[in-house]
Design a protein around this motif. Structure first.
Motif, PDB file in Angstrom:
ATOM      1  N   UNK A 129     -14.835  17.720  65.343  1.00  9.39           N
ATOM      2  CA  UNK A 129     -13.850  17.306  66.349  1.00  9.39           C
ATOM      3  C   UNK A 129     -14.205  15.927  66.906  1.00  9.39           C
ATOM      4  N   UNK A 130     -15.467  15.756  67.297  1.00  5.57           N
ATOM      5  CA  UNK A 130     -15.924  14.486  67.869  1.00  5.57           C
ATOM      6  C   UNK A 130     -15.741  13.349  66.861  1.00  5.57           C
ATOM      7  N   UNK A 131     -16.092  13.633  65.607  1.00  7.85           N
ATOM      8  CA  UNK A 131     -16.027  12.615  64.553  1.00  7.85           C
ATOM      9  C   UNK A 131     -14.595  12.129  64.345  1.00  7.85           C
ATOM     10  N   UNK A 132     -13.664  13.071  64.203  1.00  7.69           N
ATOM     11  CA  UNK A 132     -12.285  12.677  63.902  1.00  7.69           C
ATOM     12  C   UNK A 132     -11.581  12.107  65.134  1.00  7.69           C
ATOM     13  N   UNK A 133     -11.913  12.584  66.322  1.00  7.57           N
ATOM     14  CA  UNK A 133     -11.345  11.987  67.529  1.00  7.57           C
ATOM     15  C   UNK A 133     -11.841  10.555  67.712  1.00  7.57           C
ATOM     16  N   UNK A 134     -13.119  10.348  67.427  1.00  3.96           N
ATOM     17  CA  UNK A 134     -13.681   9.007  67.576  1.00  3.96           C
ATOM     18  C   UNK A 134     -13.059   8.039  66.570  1.00  3.96           C
ATOM     19  N   UNK A 135     -12.794   8.524  65.358  1.00  2.00           N
ATOM     20  CA  UNK A 135     -12.145   7.672  64.358  1.00  2.00           C
ATOM     21  C   UNK A 135     -10.722   7.330  64.777  1.00  2.00           C
ATOM     22  N   UNK A 136     -10.068   8.274  65.468  1.00  2.00           N
ATOM     23  CA  UNK A 136      -8.685   8.042  65.890  1.00  2.00           C
ATOM     24  C   UNK A 136      -8.592   7.113  67.095  1.00  2.00           C
TER      25      UNK A 136
END
Length: 683
Positions: free
Chosen positions: A369-376
């Motif tokens: 979750x953290x990874x994909x939110x940060x990429x977004x």
């Protein structure tokens, strides 16, 4: 004590040694490789951990009920033989699988999660070092060697937590974890000292054998050919070793380091704070179970129950997705410790195994979750659950994995956590019934209260993260794009399903593992008189499931489709602040320990500057003045006397040298004159 028998290498112990050394090989390869090859060597590290995992599965599948032991001479000192070796039984085999499998999955997950990180190679190197240290704790047969690897685990966890050491919070968290664990290790050392005094050995199998020969008469603890000790000493030895567990497994009152340790990369949280490092304490308790007497076990049970409850309360109001899981880990470790304390050896150790899967799954799902939110959105606080919501559609695999692991954490039937958690509660009820509910009933009461609280905070987390509308901007930018992350989460979710552990998902007694290991015998063991008129198993299941239902209903009514922002600036109640601040433990320790220490340090510094330094400086001045006086005395008196002596001697020499002219006539004349003078004086 009889002479120690050395045991030769066998094929399983040689294979165990290979498994043990593989992560060290990974660490060495990554340490000596250049930055240009970091991607290649990180994949090699993944391959090494995959090999270690497969070989570990082979060991666990073939060990059965056997115990295989290799004991070698380490060194000899003062006629005492020190040994070290490898001990493999079923629990060891399962732990090898769990450590290597979780480490492999974390390695694999990190290929995507840590991509483009500045410390990429260093990160993977320390992963190998940490895994090596954990395997050392599991495989060795010697408490002293366990302690050595115990400290290496502490060092490597410090290095991993402080991976982003440029962040002040990460550096501070690493120091806090390291120092707090050292406090617990003081007790570990005390326990080792007591055991050595009585047995002159740290070999666990020798200790178990010799302990069985011990005799407790009155208030004395003795065995053949050894001076008796007070019976309080074995209690102190057990509690000393347990204090080491309190530090490592984040039990009350030393649990303050674990939430702050979330400052490290999220995969580290899955490896260290879910599946391995914090579980090392529970594993140690299982290994030394035969040493723990009734008094020590009662203390252990109460500490575990209190920790489980406190951790669950603290998790209720956290907004950081990782902090919720951190306090959940503290709470679940409390369950395991409580299980050991009430004699639920099999249930506690199996909860250690099941917890490794569902908690690692939760942490890595949080990492996804953290990874994909940060990429977004780079500007978004990707760990604050108030910025999430509605992610089940954007991250479907992450959602399913998180849901499955959450249901296992809650203890919902058909999931692994239900089997082991309810088994601990069942045996806690029987233990309290045997000991007397008046006082000891507090332990199962705290255990059941924790069930309710766990359901509430896990349900709250699920609602805030996956349901409602997305509160972090444009949800279309959040894309679950990594196949690696999907595969890792799927494996951990699969390991959290009840059928993987028992054919009958409602019966712990049907768990296939129970056919391969049993509770170790102890001279302290007392058979619990089961009350046949009370079916504690049915009571446990009914109460537990009812509390889960109540908790889910409460969370649904309180959090589902409710505006999260309304609570951001509200004045929190005392209970809210109690939970959010983890029972004010940091503040309490700051006031009663850190502040007095800082004041003492300040006064000590002033005392050093104004008293000690001035005394030293005054002494230096006195010595300097005295040295000048001595120097003057040396020059004026000592050197003067020497110079006068030399001068006088020289003058006398000048005067007398004329007498020695070398003319015989003068010598005869002088002799005649001298003779005449003597005659004249005698006349």
């Amino acid at each position: 004590m009889d002479r120690i028998e050395l045991l030769p290498w066998t094929t399983p112990t040689i294979v165990g040694l290979v498994i043990f050394l593989l992560p060290l090989l990974s660490f060495l390869i990554l340490s000596i490789s250049g930055k240009s090859s970091e991607v290649l060597v990180s994949r090699i590290a993944c391959g090494i951990m995959l090999i270690a995992t497969l070989v570990s599965i082979l060991i666990a599948a073939n060990i059965g009920t056997h115990t295989i032991h290799t004991r070698l001479k380490w060194f000899e000192w003062q006629d005492v033989l020190w040994t070290s070796g490898i001990h493999i039984d079923f629990i060891t085999g399962v732990m090898l699988v769990i450590i290597n499998l979780i480490s492999f999955l974390v390695h694999l997950f990190s290929l995507e999660y840590m991509k483009q990180d500045e410390g990429y190679k260093r990160y993977f190197a320390f992963l190998g070092l940490f895994t090596f240290a954990m395997l050392g704790i599991v495989l060795t047969d010697n408490l002293l060697v366990i302690f050595i690897f115990w400290e290496l685990v502490g060092l490597s966890s410090f290095l991993l937590i402080s991976h982003w050491f440029n962040k002040e919070t990460a550096a501070r968290a690493a120091k806090k974890a390291f120092i707090t664990n050292r406090i617990g290790d003081i007790g570990f050392i005390i326990g080792l000292g007591i055991l050595w005094t009585q047995y002159q050995s740290f070999d666990l199998s020798i200790l178990a054998n010799e302990f069985s020969k011990s005799v407790f008469i009155g208030n004395l603890w003795s065995r053949p050919e050894v001076v008796p000790m007070l019976i309080s000493w074995p209690t102190l030895a057990g509690l000393g070793l347990f204090l080491g567990v309190v530090g490592k497994s984040a039990q009350f009152p030393l649990q303050v380091w674990l939430p702050d340790a979330m400052e490290g990369p999220t995969p580290i949280s899955a490896l260290i704070h879910a599946a391995t490092m914090v579980a090392a304490g529970v594993y140690l308790l299982a290994r030394i179970f035969f040493l723990l007497n009734a008094d020590a076990l009662v203390v252990i049970a109460f500490i575990g129950a209190i920790t489980a409850f406190m951790g669950a309360v603290a998790a209720l109001t956290q907004n950081d997705i990782k902090k919720v899981l951190a306090f959940s880990t503290i709470s679940q470790l409390g369950y395991m410790v409580m299980g050991i304390g009430v004699g639920a050896y099999q249930a506690a150790t199996m909860h250690l195994f099941t917890h490794a899967f569902f908690k690692a799954g939760l942490f890595l799902a949080a990492g996804s979750i953290i990874h994909f939110l940060h990429k977004a959105n780079h500007d978004l606080d990707a760990q604050d659950m108030r910025n999430m919501g509605g992610l089940r559609k954007a991250l479907p695999i992450t959602y399913i994995a998180f849901l499955v692991c959450s249901l296992s954490l809650i203890g919902v039937p058909f999931f692994s956590g239900f089997l082991t958690k309810d088994a601990i509660l069942f045996e806690a009820l029987e233990w309290a019934n045997y000991k007397g509910f008046t006082f000891y009933g507090l332990i199962p009461v705290l255990g059941f209260a924790t069930v309710l609280l766990t359901t509430i905070y896990v349900s709250r987390q699920l609602i805030l993260v996956f349901y409602g509308s997305f509160r972090g901007g444009d949800i279309e930018k959040v894309v679950e794009s990594s196949l690696i992350i999907k595969v890792v989460l799927s494996i951990l979710a699969l390991g959290s399903i009840g059928f993987m552990w028992s054919v009958n998902p409602f019966s712990f007694d049907s768990a296939w593992m129970l056919n391969f290991y049993f509770s170790p015998k102890s001279i302290y063991s007392h058979a619990i008189q089961i009350n046949e008129t009370v079916n504690f198993h049915v009571i446990t299941v009914v109460v537990s499931v009812s509390l889960i239902a109540v908790g889910m209903f409460y969370s649904y009514r309180k959090y589902y489709n409710k505006p999260v922002s309304d609570n951001r600036h509200a004045q929190p109640s005392f209970l809210h602040r109690l939970s959010l601040s983890n029972w004010f433990l940091d503040s309490i320790y700051s006031k009663i320990i850190l502040t007095p220490l800082m004041v003492m340090s300040k006064y000590a510094a002033q005392f050093e500057a104004k008293v000690i330094d001035r005394t030293v400086n005054l002494f230096g001045i006195i010595v300097t003045v005295f040295s000048h006086i001595v120097g003057w005395f040396d020059r004026a008196i000592v050197d003067g006397v020497v110079h006068i002596t030399v001068f006088t001697t020289g003058r006398i020499g000048v005067l007398t040298k004329s007498v020695q002219g070398g003319k015989v006539q003068q010598y005869i004349l002088a002799a005649v004159i001298g003779l005449l003078i003597i005659i004249f004086l005698l006349a």
